[in-house]
Design a protein around this motif. Structure first.
Motif, short mmCIF file in Angstrom:
data_model
loop_
_atom_site.label_atom_id
_atom_site.label_comp_id
_atom_site.label_asym_id
_atom_site.label_seq_id
_atom_site.Cartn_x
_atom_site.Cartn_y
_atom_site.Cartn_z
N LEU A 120 47.77 47.38 47.90
CA LEU A 120 47.33 45.73 46.79
C LEU A 120 46.79 46.01 45.54
CD1 LEU A 120 47.05 42.97 48.50
CD2 LEU A 120 49.05 43.69 48.53
N ASP A 121 45.58 46.54 45.18
CA ASP A 121 45.00 46.73 44.36
C ASP A 121 45.00 47.98 43.74
OD1 ASP A 121 43.47 44.50 44.57
OD2 ASP A 121 41.99 45.11 46.12
N TYR A 122 45.37 49.26 44.16
CA TYR A 122 45.61 50.54 43.37
C TYR A 122 46.42 51.66 44.26
CZ TYR A 122 45.16 55.28 41.45
OH TYR A 122 45.17 56.93 41.85
N VAL A 194 49.81 43.79 32.56
CA VAL A 194 49.96 42.20 33.49
C VAL A 194 51.10 42.77 35.05
CG1 VAL A 194 51.04 42.41 31.14
CG2 VAL A 194 52.72 42.52 32.61
N SER A 195 50.50 43.91 35.27
CA SER A 195 50.67 43.96 36.80
C SER A 195 49.20 44.60 37.31
CB SER A 195 51.89 44.66 37.13
OG SER A 195 51.14 46.20 36.38
N SER A 196 48.46 44.31 36.37
CA SER A 196 47.57 44.94 37.57
C SER A 196 46.03 43.28 37.63
CB SER A 196 46.51 46.09 36.50
OG SER A 196 45.05 46.29 37.55
N PHE A 197 45.74 42.77 38.47
CA PHE A 197 44.59 42.14 38.76
C PHE A 197 43.13 42.46 38.13
CE2 PHE A 197 41.52 39.60 41.22
CZ PHE A 197 41.98 38.58 41.23
N ARG A 287 37.94 53.43 39.72
CA ARG A 287 39.31 54.10 39.94
C ARG A 287 39.41 52.17 39.14
NH1 ARG A 287 42.28 54.62 45.40
NH2 ARG A 287 41.79 52.38 45.72
N ALA A 288 40.67 51.90 38.31
CA ALA A 288 41.41 50.88 38.36
C ALA A 288 42.33 50.75 38.97
CB ALA A 288 42.02 50.60 36.33
N ALA A 289 42.61 49.44 39.42
CA ALA A 289 43.54 48.37 40.26
C ALA A 289 45.29 49.31 39.41
CB ALA A 289 43.48 47.25 40.07
N ALA A 290 46.33 48.97 39.98
CA ALA A 290 47.93 49.45 39.70
C ALA A 290 48.22 48.14 39.47
CB ALA A 290 48.21 50.89 40.45
#
Length: 290
Positions: A120-122, A194-197, A287-290
Motif C-alpha cells: 500500500l505504501d510503496y 495525488v496517489s501517494s499518501f 524510499r518514497a511512497a507510491a
C-alpha cells in the motif's frame, strides 16, 4: 492477478499490436477490490484543500468514489463525453513509441493490475490505482486534456530528435509531480503526488523541498528522482499557461540549446530561478511512497 514485474519488452500473448489487453474486470478478486477501496478511502480524505480544483472536479465527474476498481469501459464513456479521452488497459509499462501514440490519440494507457495489500505504501511500478486515481481525473479537465494530447504528439517528434530525456523530464515535473498556484495557495495535481499518501503531505507541507516557478527550459534540464521524494517541485500559474507554452514553443531549437547546456542536479537552485519556497534540504534520503 498481480505479477512480480510488469516491465515488458514485447506484447504478451493475447495483447493487440498496440499493446492493449482486455482489462479483465470480472477477474478481479474481492481482495483486489478491497485494496482499491482502502487506497481510495485514505487518499480521498487527504486531498481536500491539497489537490487542485480541476483534479477534485474530475474525481467527482468520473464517479471514482464508487466502490471497487473502476470498469474501464464505463469510465471511458464518462471521460470521452467530457474531453474525448478513453482509458485502455495494458499489461505493464509500454515502449515509448506505443505510449506516445496512445497519448497523441487521446488514449490513456493504464495498468490492469493492482498492488498487493503489503504494498500500500510503496510500489515501484504504476498499477491501476496510480494510473486511474492519479492520472484520469485530470484528463476530465479540457485544458489539461489538450496538454496531455499535445505532449503525446511532442513525444513522437522528440524520438526523432534524440531529445527524449528532455521531454521525459517535462512529463515528470508536470503530469507526475506538478504543483499549481490557485486562489487558496499551492495545490497538487501531479499523479505521483495525488496517489501517494506520503508525498501528498511532503510536497506541500515539508520544509525540505524547493518550490520553484515553472520554466520550460529549466524543467527540461532538471534531473529527477525515480524512487524517492522530489526535492524540486515546479509550480505552474495555470493549466492554460502550461498548454500555451507547450503548443507555441518551437522545440527543435530548444532541444539543441539543451544539448549544449549542463543538466541541473536534483535539489539545486540556479540564479535564474524564481523561488517560491527555498527548501531546507533536511530530508534524509529514503524510499518514497507510491
Amino acid at each position: 492477478m498481480a505479477e512480480e514485474t510488469h516491465v515488458l519488452d514485447r506484447p504478451p500473448p493475447g495483447a493487440a499490436a498496440d499493446w492493449t489487453v482486455p482489462q479483465g474486470w470480472h477477474r478481479y478478486t474481492a481482495a483486489e477490490h478491497a485494496t482499491w477501496d482502502t487506497l481510495y478511502a485514505r487518499q480521498s480524505r487527504l486531498l481536500p484543500g491539497r489537490a487542485s480544483a480541476a483534479y477534485l472536479r474530475g474525481l467527482d465527474a468520473l464517479r471514482l468514489s464508487e466502490r471497487g476498481i473502476p470498469d474501464f469501459e464505463e469510465l471511458s464513456d464518462r471521460l470521452e463525453a467530457l474531453t474525448g479521452w478513453r482509458v485502455v488497459a495494458v499489461p505493464g509499462l509500454v515502449p515509448d513509441a506505443v505510449f506516445f501514440d496512445h497519448m497523441a490519440n487521446r488514449r490513456f494507457v493504464a495498468g490492469n493490475f493492482i498492488r498487493r495489500p503489503d504494498q500500500l505504501d510503496y510500489l515501484q511500478e504504476p498499477d491501476v490505482f496510480h494510473d486511474v486515481f492519479g492520472h484520469v481525473p485530470m484528463l476530465a479537465d479540457p485544458v489539461f486534456a489538450d496538454y496531455a494530447a499535445a505532449y503525446g504528439r511532442g513525444g513522437q517528434r522528440a524520438m526523432g530528435m534524440d531529445a527524449l530525456k528532455y521531454l521525459t523530464r517535462l512529463y515528470w515535473y508536470t503530469v507526475e509531480f506538478g504543483l499549481i498556484e490557485e486562489a487558496g495557495g499551492l495545490r497538487i495535481y501531479g499523479s505521483g503526488i495525488v496517489s501517494s499518501f506520503a508525498e501528498t503531505r511532503f510536497a506541500l507541507d515539508d520544509p525540505s523541498p524547493n518550490r520553484l516557478r515553472f520554466d520550460l527550459a529549466r524543467v527540461m534540464r532538471t534531473e529527477y528522482r525515480i524512487n524517492d521524494f522530489q526535492q524540486n517541485y515546479f509550480v505552474v500559474p495555470g493549466y492554460d499557461e502550461l498548454l500555451r507554452v507547450t503548443v507555441e514553443t518551437d522545440f527543435a531549437p530548444l532541444y539543441e540549446r539543451l544539448k549544449a547546456s549542463p543538466d541541473i542536479p536534483v535539489a539545486e537552485i540556479v540564479p535564474e530561478d524564481e523561488v517560491l519556497t527555498r527548501g531546507t534540504q533536511a530530508y534524509v534520503r529514503g524510499r518514497a511512497a507510491a
